[in-house]
Design an enzyme around this catalytic site. Structure first.
Site, PDB file in Angstrom:
ATOM      1  N   CYS A  69       0.794  -1.226   0.000  1.00 33.16           N
ATOM      2  CA  CYS A  69       0.000   0.000   0.000  1.00 33.16           C
ATOM      3  C   CYS A  69       0.832   1.284   0.000  1.00 33.16           C
ATOM      4  O   CYS A  69       0.679   2.135  -0.884  1.00 33.16           O
ATOM      5  CB  CYS A  69      -0.929   0.008   1.200  1.00 33.16           C
ATOM      6  SG  CYS A  69      -1.959  -1.458   1.363  1.00 33.16           S
TER       7      CYS A  69
ATOM      8  N   HIS B 282      -2.196   6.360   4.525  1.00 32.85           N
ATOM      9  CA  HIS B 282      -1.148   5.333   4.661  1.00 32.85           C
ATOM     10  C   HIS B 282       0.223   5.808   4.187  1.00 32.85           C
ATOM     11  O   HIS B 282       1.026   5.019   3.686  1.00 32.85           O
ATOM     12  CB  HIS B 282      -1.549   4.056   3.905  1.00 32.85           C
ATOM     13  CG  HIS B 282      -1.120   2.814   4.625  1.00 32.85           C
ATOM     14  ND1 HIS B 282      -1.481   1.553   4.231  1.00 32.85           N
ATOM     15  CD2 HIS B 282      -0.331   2.641   5.723  1.00 32.85           C
ATOM     16  CE1 HIS B 282      -0.957   0.656   5.047  1.00 32.85           C
ATOM     17  NE2 HIS B 282      -0.249   1.294   5.963  1.00 32.85           N
TER      18      HIS B 282
END
Length: 446
Positions: free
Chosen positions: A9, A70
């Site tokens: 991610c 993130h």
């Protein structure tokens, strides 16, 4: 066909926003595998990196962010928010989940018998924590309402909205209307709500009559995780998935929607990368690219004129080293790994559900000589070509690789920095709170 710059991610999202490969940014560490930013990391996306939002903001666009980030949180203490979206070019930051929707955030008690872990699960409004751990109830609904508010507010001016949908990442969730309704189980429920949320945005654009001047680009950050078994997706005809570099790990869905400019239901098989989004949007906006090394290319010609890709060769890194090169139908691989077999997943997923939050790392060995596949005829990467019959291809790819490595400047290994003191805690010592205020939407027809 579109590729992520990484199979995890954080590195892939950083590349999407900057048009630079993760190793150049510094999203790697001194280990065999690349990874993600956690709440304990005291580093994040460097302020020196120039994002799409900064470029478009300077070109007169209103920029907004919501959903999954993130890319780092705090630097010096648990509240400084140094790496949050507001510090990377976004004018308006709405509801967001800075550390992602993790396995540990599960509220069903199926995977977390004691409930969600507050040390991992946070919901923010702009740069302020409002729930720890966060509540999934109607979360997609709330994100969609934020997006609608932003679009309505800026419908008369240029805008850029980054909508980081949390689904279908584990922990799986969906609203009452979708939960328990799909034959595919909970994963199918999350996909159905994801599809609904995208449809709501498209519907609003049509309702406001701005669809012909609004480009929508939908894509994923990496492939599905085989390690979550039936609670994850399927790479289809490809092998691998999240955390590895088979096609299933980095080749992802990419849908570009712009009525009047892109033919509906058309398929583009040209080679594209998520790093191409920044230069493509910059060209369309009439803005100026930053005077730094970019790995992405504008794909305006390929997307809108049915021309060839701007990538003759596409180099994908794993951590700090090149993993493979795509050139036409060919994939030239420099490090090999073996996928786990069915017996392995039977053990880690009793009854099909994962027993813990682990993307099991693969062991890589250098490929000498490099291994070649023709992905058009062998999408599962099962039958390597005889390299002696492709000496010209290897010669050309090796030349491109050599030039790239010689010019490559590795960023500082940001994932090596951890400090427990930067982990958010809204209400010490319990680290549990709920300051969320419900959204009230007075517009009934959209």
């Amino acid at each position: 066909m579109c590729f992520s710059a990484a199979s995890m991610c954080s590195p892939s999202r950083a590349s999407l926003l900057t048009a630079r490969i993760p190793a150049r940014i510094g999203i790697w560490h001194d280990d065999t595998e690349s990874g993600n930013f956690s709440p304990q990391h005291s580093r994040g996306l460097p302020h020196s990196e120039i994002t799409i939002a900064e470029i478009l903001r300077d070109a007169g666009y209103k920029t907004g962010f919501l959903g999954k980030w993130h890319l780092g949180m705090n630097k010096c203490n648990s509240t400084d928010g140094y790496y949050l979206p507001a510090n990377h070019g976004f004018d308006e930051v709405m509801l967001n989940v800075p550390a992602g929707n993790a396995f540990e955030c599960d509220e069903s008690l199926m995977f977390m018998p004691d409930g969600p872990d507050p040390q991992v699960c946070f919901l923010y409004d702009n740069s302020t924590i409002i729930q720890q751990p966060f509540d999934h109830t109607n979360l997609t609904d709330r994100l969609v309402n934020n997006a609608k508010d932003f679009i309505r507010s800026h419908q008369e001016e240029p805008f850029f909205l980054y909508m980081g949908l949390l689904q279908p990442h584990v922990s799986l969730y969906a609203g009452d209307e979708f939960w328990g309704q799909s034959r595919r189980g909970y994963y199918g429920d999350t996909i159905n709500e994801l599809a609904w949320s995208v449809g709501e945005i498209i519907h609003l654009l049509n309702h406001l009559d701005i669809q012909s001047k609004t480009l929508v680009w939908f894509l994923s950050d990496n492939g599905p995780s085989a390690d979550f078994c039936i609670d994850s997706g399927d790479p289809g005809i490809f092998s691998g998935g999240k955390g590895n570099y088979y096609e299933g790990g980095v080749r992802m869905p990419s849908i570009v929607y712009w009525p009047g400019y892109i033919e509906a239901a058309s398929v583009n098989n040209e080679l594209l990368s998520a790093t191409d989004i920044l230069p493509t949007l910059t060209e369309l906006a009439g803005a100026t690219l930053p005077n730094i090394t970019l790995d992405g290319e504008s794909q305006v010609n390929a997307l809108f004129n049915k021309g060839p890709t701007a990538h003759d060769y596409l180099i994908i890194y794993r951590n700090f080293a090149p993993q493979f090169v795509r050139h036409g139908p060919f994939k030239v691989i420099y490090a090999l790994s073996e996928l786990e077999d069915r017996d392995f997943y039977t053990g880690v997923c009793p009854s099909g559900h994962p027993i813990n939050n682990t993307v099991y790392p693969l062991n890589y060995t250098m490929a000498i000589p490099p291994v070649i596949y023709n992905i058009d005829s062998d999408p599962r990467e099962l039958f390597p070509l005889e390299w002696t019959l492709y000496s010209e291809l290897l010669y050309n790819v090796s030349g491109v690789m050599y030039e790239h490595i010689e010019s490559m400047e590795l960023g500082e290994a940001l994932l090596d920095y951890k400090d427990c003191d930067v982990n958010p805690c809204c209400n010490p010592p319990s680290c549990e709170c709920n300051y969320f205020k419900p959204h009230i939407d007075f517009v009934c027809d959209v």
